[in-house]
Each structure stands twice: as C-alpha cells, then as structure tokens.
Design a protein around this motif. Structure first.
Motif, PDB file in Angstrom:
ATOM      1  N   ILE A  97       5.699   0.026  -0.301  1.00 25.80           N
ATOM      2  CA  ILE A  97       4.337  -0.340  -0.700  1.00 25.80           C
ATOM      3  C   ILE A  97       4.269  -0.657  -2.184  1.00 25.80           C
ATOM      4  CG2 ILE A  97       1.980   0.536  -0.927  1.00 25.80           C
ATOM      5  CD1 ILE A  97       2.374   2.054   1.650  1.00 25.80           C
ATOM      6  N   SER A  98       4.890   0.182  -3.010  1.00 29.20           N
ATOM      7  CA  SER A  98       4.837  -0.047  -4.459  1.00 29.20           C
ATOM      8  C   SER A  98       5.616  -1.289  -4.864  1.00 29.20           C
ATOM      9  CB  SER A  98       5.384   1.181  -5.198  1.00 29.20           C
ATOM     10  OG  SER A  98       6.718   1.461  -4.787  1.00 29.20           O
ATOM     11  N   SER A  99       6.642  -1.657  -4.108  1.00 30.70           N
ATOM     12  CA  SER A  99       7.382  -2.882  -4.422  1.00 30.70           C
ATOM     13  C   SER A  99       6.517  -4.119  -4.172  1.00 30.70           C
ATOM     14  CB  SER A  99       8.659  -2.964  -3.585  1.00 30.70           C
ATOM     15  OG  SER A  99       9.530  -1.887  -3.869  1.00 30.70           O
ATOM     16  N   CYS A 100       5.672  -4.066  -3.148  1.00 32.03           N
ATOM     17  CA  CYS A 100       4.768  -5.197  -2.887  1.00 32.03           C
ATOM     18  C   CYS A 100       3.698  -5.332  -3.961  1.00 32.03           C
ATOM     19  CB  CYS A 100       4.112  -5.042  -1.516  1.00 32.03           C
ATOM     20  SG  CYS A 100       5.264  -5.129  -0.120  1.00 32.03           S
ATOM     21  N   LYS A 115      -2.846  -6.074  -5.242  1.00 36.91           N
ATOM     22  CA  LYS A 115      -1.619  -5.495  -5.815  1.00 36.91           C
ATOM     23  C   LYS A 115      -1.908  -4.187  -6.533  1.00 36.91           C
ATOM     24  CE  LYS A 115       1.205  -9.649  -6.382  1.00 36.91           C
ATOM     25  NZ  LYS A 115       1.986 -10.466  -7.340  1.00 36.91           N
ATOM     26  N   LYS A 116      -3.054  -4.109  -7.184  1.00 40.59           N
ATOM     27  CA  LYS A 116      -3.423  -2.862  -7.842  1.00 40.59           C
ATOM     28  C   LYS A 116      -3.604  -1.740  -6.831  1.00 40.59           C
ATOM     29  CE  LYS A 116      -6.971  -0.773 -10.770  1.00 40.59           C
ATOM     30  NZ  LYS A 116      -8.244  -0.980 -11.490  1.00 40.59           N
ATOM     31  N   GLN A 117      -4.258  -2.035  -5.713  1.00 40.81           N
ATOM     32  CA  GLN A 117      -4.446  -1.031  -4.671  1.00 40.81           C
ATOM     33  C   GLN A 117      -3.112  -0.594  -4.057  1.00 40.81           C
ATOM     34  OE1 GLN A 117      -7.219  -2.681  -1.881  1.00 40.81           O
ATOM     35  NE2 GLN A 117      -8.944  -2.665  -3.317  1.00 40.81           N
ATOM     36  N   LEU A 118      -2.211  -1.545  -3.863  1.00 44.25           N
ATOM     37  CA  LEU A 118      -0.887  -1.199  -3.336  1.00 44.25           C
ATOM     38  C   LEU A 118      -0.111  -0.325  -4.312  1.00 44.25           C
ATOM     39  CD1 LEU A 118       0.213  -4.614  -1.755  1.00 44.25           C
ATOM     40  CD2 LEU A 118      -0.492  -2.541  -0.554  1.00 44.25           C
ATOM     41  N   SER A 119      -0.231  -0.623  -5.602  1.00 45.70           N
ATOM     42  CA  SER A 119       0.456   0.193  -6.605  1.00 45.70           C
ATOM     43  C   SER A 119      -0.091   1.615  -6.624  1.00 45.70           C
ATOM     44  CB  SER A 119       0.309  -0.450  -7.985  1.00 45.70           C
ATOM     45  OG  SER A 119       0.876  -1.748  -8.003  1.00 45.70           O
ATOM     46  N   GLY A 123       2.124   4.890  -5.623  1.00 42.23           N
ATOM     47  CA  GLY A 123       2.304   5.992  -6.562  1.00 42.23           C
ATOM     48  C   GLY A 123       1.852   7.321  -5.993  1.00 42.23           C
ATOM     49  N   VAL A 124       0.732   7.323  -5.281  1.00 39.55           N
ATOM     50  CA  VAL A 124       0.253   8.561  -4.664  1.00 39.55           C
ATOM     51  C   VAL A 124       1.224   9.045  -3.591  1.00 39.55           C
ATOM     52  CG1 VAL A 124      -1.581   9.533  -3.246  1.00 39.55           C
ATOM     53  CG2 VAL A 124      -2.163   8.095  -5.203  1.00 39.55           C
TER      54      VAL A 124
END
Length: 230
Positions: A97-100, A115-119, A123-124
């Motif tokens: 998920i964080s890679s996307c 992308k911000k939401q995926l990051s 992270g969580v």
C-alpha cells in the motif's frame, strides 16, 4: 529526476520498514528464541523457538524436534505464533500500500489526495505490524526473566536465557514502527506542499509583471529625442 523532501522521507520509511519486515519473518521461524546451557554437559546447547526445540552438539550437528500439538503449548507460545503471523501479513500489506502512495510511482495515474491516503494507511499498518512483533517478543522475554529468577526452582536446575531471535525481534519491531512513522510524516509533508503550491503559482505573475511595468514607466517618463530643445 529530482525527488522532493517528502518522497525521500517516504522512501526511507519504506526501506526501514521493509528491513524490519524481513527481520520479523526470520524471527518467526528460527529456533533461537531461548538458549539453555547444561552445566553437566557443556557440549550441548539447547535452543527453542515458536515451532521446535533443537539441540546443538559441539561437533556442529543439530537435531530438532517440532512441537506435537498446538493446543498443548503454553499460552505465550500460542499467542506469539498468531501475532507473528499477523505481523508478517500486515507488514507485506503495508509495503504494497505504501509503495503505491509514492510520488515517483508511475505504474498508475493516481491523484495526489489518493496517494496521501495510501501513504497514511501504509504507515499505520506498518506501525501496527511493529507493535504485533514487539508484544510476543517482550512477553516471552518477561516470562524468561521470571523463570530465571524464580526462587522456588532449585539452583541446580538449568535456566533458559535470551536467544538471538529475541534481540532481532526487538530491532524488527522498532524498525517497523519508526518506518511507519516516517511514512506518516511524509504524507503530512505532502499535504503542506499541496497548500503552498497554489500560493506560489499566484505570486509568480506579479513577479513577471514587475519588469514590464518598469519598462512602461520608463517609456512615459523620459521624453523622446525629437522633443528635446537645443
């Protein structure tokens, strides 16, 4: 291609979390959670993990025996197996998920808000994976310390001590948590850059109009050569 500050922080968090995830997978399967040295037979070293117990001879040979039943295990070992499996699975999910959510990821044209939401989500998930790694390692370490200093057990009885996998598990959980925090910070930096970019775009036309205004003022302020009186 020059990467922004939040992209570098995001990549650093992914690499750190990926190293922690690999270490957590190794800790799950190696039989090095506890060590036992026998005073009567110093040629043998007993090691224990979540799946089996091994005996290492001085010649370098190792004999391992797996646990016969999951329900017959102590409560700490059963819970540790489940939590480590959940940690490994969530760590893999967080990595994907964080890679996307990377800005340099061009595999799919994703919006900046997505992308911000995926990051943030990645992270969580990395942070939760690190906590699920730290819980079983710390629990078994706590039980090992209590058993080592148990006064009801005679001193002649050998005691289990910390193995190499416990220390690696602490490092793995720490790397996962710190990596997840870095990814979350990069997502927050991405949000601040999104708010500052429109302001910078609005200021650029005023800076461009400055030389044009000076040129217009100079043309009207200075008289032409034909109007000069000699």
């Amino acid at each position: 291609m020059a990467w922004s500050c939040n992209t570098k922080v995001h990549l650093g968090g992914i690499f750190l979390s990926f190293f922690g995830w690999i270490s957590s997978c190794v800790v799950t399967f190696v039989p090095l959670w506890k060590n036992l040295n026998l005073d009567l037979n110093e040629m043998e070293i007993w090691t224990m993990g979540l799946w089996q117990v091994c005996v290492m001879q001085e010649e370098g040979t190792m004999e391992c025996k797996s646990y016969e039943s999951f329900l017959a295990l102590p409560l700490d070992l059963r819970v540790s197996r489940i939590l480590m499996f959940l940690s490994n699975g969530s760590g893999l999910l967080g990595f994907l998920i964080s890679s996307c959510g990377l800005d340099c990821c061009k595999a799919s044209e994703l919006k900046t808000a997505l992308k911000k939401q995926l990051s943030l989500c990645g992270g969580v998930i990395f942070g939760i994976s690190g906590i699920m790694t730290l819980i079983p390692v710390s629990w078994l370490a706590y039980n090992t310390v209590n058993e080592f200093w148990d006064e009801t057990v005679p001193e002649i009885v050998p005691r289990w001590e910390f193995g190499e996998a416990m220390f690696l598990g602490w490092f793995a959980g720490f790397f996962l948590v710190v990596g997840g925090m870095l990814i979350i910070c990069s997502a927050c930096l991405k949000g601040t850059e999104m708010t500052t970019m429109p302001l910078a775009a609005c200021r650029e036309p005023t800076q461009v109009q400055g030389p044009l205004a000076m040129r217009h003022w100079s043309q009207h302020s200075h008289p032409k050569n034909a109007d000069l009186v000699i």
